[in-house]
Enzyme design. Sequence first.
Site, PDB file in Angstrom:
ATOM      1  N   THR A  36       0.823  -1.216   0.000  1.00 25.96           N
ATOM      2  CA  THR A  36       0.000   0.000   0.000  1.00 25.96           C
ATOM      3  C   THR A  36       0.852   1.258   0.000  1.00 25.96           C
ATOM      4  O   THR A  36       1.965   1.272   0.552  1.00 25.96           O
ATOM      5  CB  THR A  36      -0.905   0.022   1.242  1.00 25.96           C
ATOM      6  OG1 THR A  36      -1.542   1.298   1.349  1.00 25.96           O
ATOM      7  CG2 THR A  36      -0.119  -0.199   2.527  1.00 25.96           C
ATOM      8  N   TYR A  96      -2.075   0.552   9.972  1.00 25.39           N
ATOM      9  CA  TYR A  96      -2.260  -0.168   8.713  1.00 25.39           C
ATOM     10  C   TYR A  96      -0.996  -0.091   7.856  1.00 25.39           C
ATOM     11  O   TYR A  96      -0.460  -1.106   7.403  1.00 25.39           O
ATOM     12  CB  TYR A  96      -3.458   0.405   7.951  1.00 25.39           C
ATOM     13  CG  TYR A  96      -3.554  -0.072   6.523  1.00 25.39           C
ATOM     14  CD1 TYR A  96      -3.708  -1.414   6.226  1.00 25.39           C
ATOM     15  CD2 TYR A  96      -3.483   0.832   5.462  1.00 25.39           C
ATOM     16  CE1 TYR A  96      -3.790  -1.858   4.911  1.00 25.39           C
ATOM     17  CE2 TYR A  96      -3.574   0.413   4.150  1.00 25.39           C
ATOM     18  CZ  TYR A  96      -3.726  -0.935   3.883  1.00 25.39           C
ATOM     19  OH  TYR A  96      -3.786  -1.370   2.580  1.00 25.39           O
TER      20      TYR A  96
END
Length: 327
Positions: A116, A140
């Site tokens: 990501t 995250y």
Amino acid sequence: MKILVTGGAGYIGSHVVRQLGEAGHDVIVYDNLSTGHAWAVLYGSLIEGDLADGEALDDLCATHRFDAVLHFAANIVVPESVENPLKYYGNNTCNTLNLLRRVERYHIPYFVFSSTAAVYGTPDETMIDETAPLAPINPYGAAKMMSERMLMDLGLAGGPKYVALRYFNVAGADPEARIGQATPDATHLIKVACQTALGQRPRMQIFGTDYQTPDGTCIRDYIHIEDLARAHLDALSYLANGGESQVLNCGYGQGYSVREVVDMVRKVSGVKFQADEVARRAGDPPALVADNMRIKSVLGWQPNYADLERIVADAWRWESKYAKQTS
């Protein structure tokens, strides 16, 4: 190739599985169905299981001599990661470790990792290339960064050749509306806007209007799910043809603000839905746009859907169909 796809019943994984099946690969999907759906697996076989279950992973890898692993299984909601960080380190990092142990044990040669742009945190430059410092600002991104590091170190120690793909904002759906974003309580902007236009939500929210951006709202690089899925197949081909391990951005190099996206959904849907302006959300950087020169040069990847209106139109077609199916 015989390919294990973890999280292959989810949004991104299911589109990759469909393209793998269409290309003739033998696919085994391993998914706990916590956010994925069995109906989204259009090719191959689905085995319901969890990456925390080491015995099940051993049985799976001993039974099927995989040529490659594509690893999608993860939790992905940034605000939730801030509120419940151990869930994210447990699933996104520790369960990746469990998987990599089996990759090493069973000598699986190729690994494609779903990473990501959140690993970059709040970079100094709006246009980000792969050499930018890794400084995630939420659990995250930090959990994914740790997984990248494990993968890199395992590769240096004689483990699999790998490609880690750093996604920017994934959106859209299968152009034929067979599958699409169906994650429960999804927070993806385009999906939320489409649901609001369909009347499934009374209104939506724009989180933060005081960022240092032209219209004060966050800017993101939105990539169509079809182009992203194709990048995974290109990565597999690259590795199978002797390519060295790589970390690659997946985006278009073009950013759109939250307001621009909301306006596009209004245009495509023909609905002037409500979008309330509220305070910033925890963990959101002002702008993230991909420098995609490396993925183009290394994989020969070329996007076919790099148009915001096309992305929104495909998402709208899917959301309209899915709303009827679930009503």
